[in-house]
Design a protein around this motif. Structure first.
Motif, short mmCIF file in Angstrom:
data_model
loop_
_atom_site.label_atom_id
_atom_site.label_comp_id
_atom_site.label_asym_id
_atom_site.label_seq_id
_atom_site.Cartn_x
_atom_site.Cartn_y
_atom_site.Cartn_z
N LEU A 162 0.83 -1.21 0.00
CA LEU A 162 0.00 0.00 0.00
C LEU A 162 0.86 1.26 0.00
O LEU A 162 1.96 1.26 0.54
N GLY A 163 0.33 2.30 -0.59
CA GLY A 163 0.98 3.60 -0.58
C GLY A 163 0.23 4.57 -1.47
O GLY A 163 -0.63 4.19 -2.26
N TYR A 164 0.58 5.84 -1.32
CA TYR A 164 -0.01 6.84 -2.21
C TYR A 164 0.68 6.69 -3.56
O TYR A 164 1.90 6.66 -3.64
N PRO A 165 -0.10 6.55 -4.65
CA PRO A 165 0.49 6.24 -5.95
C PRO A 165 1.48 7.29 -6.44
O PRO A 165 1.28 8.49 -6.26
N ALA A 166 2.54 6.78 -7.09
CA ALA A 166 3.51 7.63 -7.77
C ALA A 166 3.52 7.27 -9.25
O ALA A 166 4.53 7.39 -9.93
N GLU A 167 2.40 6.78 -9.73
CA GLU A 167 2.27 6.43 -11.14
C GLU A 167 0.80 6.53 -11.54
O GLU A 167 -0.08 6.53 -10.70
N SER A 168 0.59 6.64 -12.85
CA SER A 168 -0.77 6.62 -13.40
C SER A 168 -1.02 5.25 -14.01
O SER A 168 -0.14 4.69 -14.67
N VAL A 169 -2.22 4.74 -13.79
CA VAL A 169 -2.63 3.46 -14.37
C VAL A 169 -3.91 3.70 -15.14
O VAL A 169 -4.86 4.28 -14.61
N VAL A 170 -3.94 3.29 -16.41
CA VAL A 170 -5.11 3.49 -17.25
C VAL A 170 -5.57 2.15 -17.83
O VAL A 170 -4.77 1.25 -18.06
N ILE A 171 -6.87 2.07 -18.05
CA ILE A 171 -7.47 0.88 -18.65
C ILE A 171 -7.51 1.07 -20.16
O ILE A 171 -7.86 2.14 -20.65
N GLU A 172 -7.14 0.01 -20.88
CA GLU A 172 -7.16 0.01 -22.34
C GLU A 172 -8.02 -1.16 -22.80
O GLU A 172 -8.12 -2.17 -22.10
N PRO A 173 -8.60 -1.07 -24.00
CA PRO A 173 -9.30 -2.25 -24.53
C PRO A 173 -8.28 -3.33 -24.95
O PRO A 173 -7.18 -3.01 -25.40
N VAL A 174 -8.66 -4.58 -24.76
CA VAL A 174 -7.82 -5.69 -25.23
C VAL A 174 -7.82 -5.68 -26.75
O VAL A 174 -8.86 -5.56 -27.38
N GLU A 175 -6.63 -5.79 -27.33
CA GLU A 175 -6.51 -5.91 -28.79
C GLU A 175 -6.17 -7.35 -29.11
O GLU A 175 -5.17 -7.88 -28.63
N GLY A 176 -7.04 -7.99 -29.91
CA GLY A 176 -6.86 -9.41 -30.19
C GLY A 176 -7.08 -10.16 -28.90
O GLY A 176 -8.11 -10.02 -28.25
N ASP A 177 -6.08 -10.93 -28.51
CA ASP A 177 -6.17 -11.66 -27.24
C ASP A 177 -5.01 -11.29 -26.32
O ASP A 177 -4.66 -12.03 -25.42
N ASN A 178 -4.40 -10.11 -26.56
CA ASN A 178 -3.24 -9.68 -25.79
C ASN A 178 -3.68 -8.98 -24.50
O ASN A 178 -4.17 -7.85 -24.52
N ILE A 179 -3.49 -9.67 -23.38
CA ILE A 179 -3.90 -9.12 -22.08
C ILE A 179 -2.71 -8.60 -21.27
O ILE A 179 -2.86 -8.20 -20.13
N ARG A 180 -1.52 -8.58 -21.86
CA ARG A 180 -0.32 -8.16 -21.12
C ARG A 180 -0.34 -6.66 -20.87
O ARG A 180 -0.54 -5.86 -21.76
N TYR A 181 -0.12 -6.29 -19.60
CA TYR A 181 -0.01 -4.87 -19.27
C TYR A 181 1.38 -4.37 -19.65
O TYR A 181 2.30 -5.14 -19.84
N TRP A 182 1.52 -3.05 -19.78
CA TRP A 182 2.80 -2.47 -20.18
C TRP A 182 2.90 -1.04 -19.68
O TRP A 182 1.92 -0.45 -19.25
N ARG A 183 4.11 -0.52 -19.76
CA ARG A 183 4.34 0.90 -19.46
C ARG A 183 4.79 1.59 -20.74
O ARG A 183 5.62 1.06 -21.48
N ASP A 184 4.27 2.79 -20.95
CA ASP A 184 4.71 3.54 -22.12
C ASP A 184 5.97 4.34 -21.79
O ASP A 184 6.48 4.28 -20.66
N GLU A 185 6.45 5.10 -22.77
CA GLU A 185 7.72 5.83 -22.60
C GLU A 185 7.65 6.91 -21.52
O GLU A 185 8.67 7.35 -21.00
#
Length: 195
Positions: free
Chosen positions: A150-173
């Motif tokens: 637990l902690g106060y977040p130091a990052e943003s997390v956003v929901i994206e639609p699944v493309e195809g069957d790819n459910i892997r989360y990722w970080r952008d640049e």
């Protein structure tokens, strides 16, 4: 409620120096314990950890973000400022252990929803070294089943639609964490009824 659920994502980077009060931790434990329980056994017990030294002792036993293979976990300064150890009390089991794990899902979600209502993010961690238990004088009837960071977040997390069957989360640049979620159409099922 819908907005709160959408914001209650898995956070893995925190404002480590921003502490969570003991009163807030007590409230979160209350939310966890009030969840439904199969046969009302209530086999889970919870150990809050807020002391900085103890949090640092727990951290090396945890594995972080399996899909982010080039990331070893949060750096110092972004590590959790608190943990909740979820302990299965085997002496309270009246059914099978599988039922207890359903209870843990309910309890941990209650806790994380309550945390996010206070602006606190969290991460359920089931990938931890069994040696974590060696930090404690653990009675035989208790075992660590889950760690909630637990902690106060130091990052943003956003929901994206699944493309195809790819459910892997990722970080952008820019460091934004993207989490693909299946659409309502993909999760709805209409099975034919037997006559």
């Amino acid at each position: 409620m819908e907005d709160l659920i959408k914001k209650t994502r898995t956070y893995r980077r925190f404002q480590q120096d921003r502490l969570i009060s003991e009163q807030t931790m007590a409230t979160l434990i209350d939310l966890a314990r009030l969840g439904g329980s199969a046969r009302n056994c209530q086999p889970w017990q919870f150990m809050p950890v807020t002391d900085g030294g103890r949090c640092r002792a727990i951290f090396p036993f945890l594995a972080w973000a399996g899909y982010l293979t080039d990331w070893r976990g949060p750096e110092p300064g972004e590590q959790p400022s608190a943990y909740v150890l979820c302990l299965l009390n085997r002496s309270r089991l009246k059914g099978n252990e599988r039922e207890a794990h359903f209870d843990l899902g309910i309890a941990s979600q209650n806790l994380l929803l309550g945390a996010m209502a206070e602006g606190i993010g969290g991460c359920r961690i089931g990938a931890f070294s069994p040696k974590l238990a060696d930090l404690f004088e653990m009675p035989e009837h208790l075992e660590v089943g889950l760690v909630i960071a637990l902690g106060y977040p130091a990052e943003s997390v956003v929901i994206e639609p699944v493309e195809g069957d790819n459910i892997r989360y990722w970080r952008d640049e820019t460091g934004v964490h993207h989490v693909p979620k299946r659409s309502r159409t993909d999760v709805l099922v209409d099975l034919p009824w037997r006559s």
